[in-house]
Design a protein around this motif. Structure first.
Motif, PDB file in Angstrom:
ATOM      1  N   ILE A 123       0.837  -1.204   0.000  1.00 16.40           N
ATOM      2  CA  ILE A 123       0.000   0.000   0.000  1.00 16.40           C
ATOM      3  C   ILE A 123       0.869   1.250   0.000  1.00 16.40           C
ATOM      4  O   ILE A 123       0.656   2.167  -0.801  1.00 16.40           O
ATOM      5  N   THR A 136       2.847   1.775  -3.390  1.00 12.41           N
ATOM      6  CA  THR A 136       1.956   2.089  -4.500  1.00 12.41           C
ATOM      7  C   THR A 136       1.459   3.523  -4.405  1.00 12.41           C
ATOM      8  O   THR A 136       1.421   4.252  -5.400  1.00 12.41           O
ATOM      9  N   SER A 183      -7.234   5.390  -4.848  1.00 14.12           N
ATOM     10  CA  SER A 183      -6.809   3.990  -4.919  1.00 14.12           C
ATOM     11  C   SER A 183      -7.631   3.082  -4.012  1.00 14.12           C
ATOM     12  O   SER A 183      -7.949   3.447  -2.879  1.00 14.12           O
ATOM     13  N   PHE A 187      -7.412  -0.792  -2.446  1.00 16.88           N
ATOM     14  CA  PHE A 187      -6.572  -1.964  -2.233  1.00 16.88           C
ATOM     15  C   PHE A 187      -7.424  -3.083  -1.628  1.00 16.88           C
ATOM     16  O   PHE A 187      -8.108  -2.869  -0.627  1.00 16.88           O
ATOM     17  N   HIS A 241      -4.846  -3.855  -6.708  1.00  7.88           N
ATOM     18  CA  HIS A 241      -4.879  -2.395  -6.627  1.00  7.88           C
ATOM     19  C   HIS A 241      -5.650  -1.864  -7.825  1.00  7.88           C
ATOM     20  O   HIS A 241      -5.367  -2.210  -8.970  1.00  7.88           O
TER      21      HIS A 241
END
Length: 326
Positions: free
Chosen positions: A90, A93, A209, A211, A291
């Motif tokens: 996480i 990214t 984003s 996840f 993701h």
């Protein structure tokens, strides 16, 4: 493109730690293969049939374990060790998508929603990275456990807030609020996966984003995720997982892309019960992480569509012959 992310199933090898339960494992594997095959052939998964993402049966399971979240050697030991790979995944990214960050607090200024946070096992390390984290969970006892553990660290008290609620409860008040949403080991427990994804989209900012870590729906995931993990080795309590609710990465990717997300990464995860550790693998046959990014195309396209519609109506009216008068 769907399919490009997914590795081939690994070769099944003799694992030393299973020798001690060889006879029991052989029986379970035989029964499980038959059950998994029959179920895959005879059942079809349905989405968007419920009005909530919460499954009452799942609530009962986790209610019994609400006080055990922070026992690193107990029922949640595998989740504790999963932090070794999911937190860097996480963090890295998100940083790759940002232009700047503070050395000591790399996620400073990032608003994160941890859905199904439980006792805060993932919420706290994200908060320590500098993020402003909101952890939500429908179980009040789990939130109490999370609040208690957070109170031991004054720094976390400023960065983390917990709420006992469902995802759909905050949709209206938190529209387009969060930069990041994490749903780790959650979607295999929700009542309606597509509704869950839609709610995530509503509270996530454009280009934010999402996840997800979860379990594939395969014969090997049934054998190792349920038979071995629950019934043979007792890594997690019996009944923790329902194979019917596992979801293949291809199917999850399809649901995400049909609800305005662009899937960027799908990675396989492998748990080693001998060492109690997780590692990345090319195969997504059992566990995997994903993701995805919320697309902002819709916001850009809608005004143009309205303009084109108005222009078309104007042209149509101009081309129509004048009405005849008597």
């Amino acid at each position: 493109m769907p399919g490009n992310h997914y590795g081939q199933p690994p070769q099944i090898v003799q694992i030393p730690f299973l020798k001690r339960c060889k006879n029991q494992l052989k029986y379970h594997i035989f029964v499980s293969l038959v059950q998994a095959r029959n179920t895959m052939l005879l059942t079809e998964r349905h989405y968007s049939m419920s009005q909530t993402t919460v499954d009452p049966k799942e609530m009962k399971k986790f209610q019994l374990l609400a006080h055990k979240w922070w026992d690193e050697h107990g029922d949640y030991a595998a989740l504790h060790s999963m932090n070794d790979i999911r937190v860097p995944f996480i963090r890295d990214t998100v940083l790759n998508m940002r232009n700047d960050h503070q050395p000591g607090s790399p996620l400073s200024g990032v608003k994160i929603l941890d859905v199904g946070c439980g006792g805060g096992l993932l919420t706290e390390p994200l908060g320590r990275l500098g993020a402003s984290v909101t952890g939500i969970d429908p179980l009040e006892d789990s939130i109490r456990t999370a609040e208690l553990h957070k109170s031991f660290d004054p720094v976390l008290a400023k960065r983390i807030q917990y709420k006992s609620c469902t995802l759909e409860d905050i949709v209206e008040e938190a529209s387009d609020t969060f930069d990041v949403i994490v749903a780790s080991e959650v979607v295999e427990h929700v009542a309606d996966v597509e509704m869950f994804i839609r709610c995530c989209s509503k509270v996530l900012k454009p280009e934010g984003s999402l996840f997800i870590t979860t379990i594939n729906k395969s014969q090997l995931s049934y054998i190792f995720g349920i038979v071995v993990a629950e019934r043979v080795l007792g890594i997690v309590p019996t009944g923790t997982h329902d194979w019917e609710k596992f979801i293949p990465p291809e199917e999850l990717e399809r649901l995400l892309e049909s609800n305005g997300f662009l899937v960027k990464t799908v990675k396989g995860m492998l748990y080693n019960p001998l060492f109690g550790s997780w590692s990345w693998t090319e195969s997504t046959i059992i566990n995997y992480a994903l993701h995805a990014v919320k697309s902002d195309i819709q916001e850009q396209v809608d005004p143009n569509l309205e303009t084109d519609k108005e222009q078309l109506q104007t042209k149509t009216m101009a081309s129509e012959p004048p009405a005849k008068t008597l």
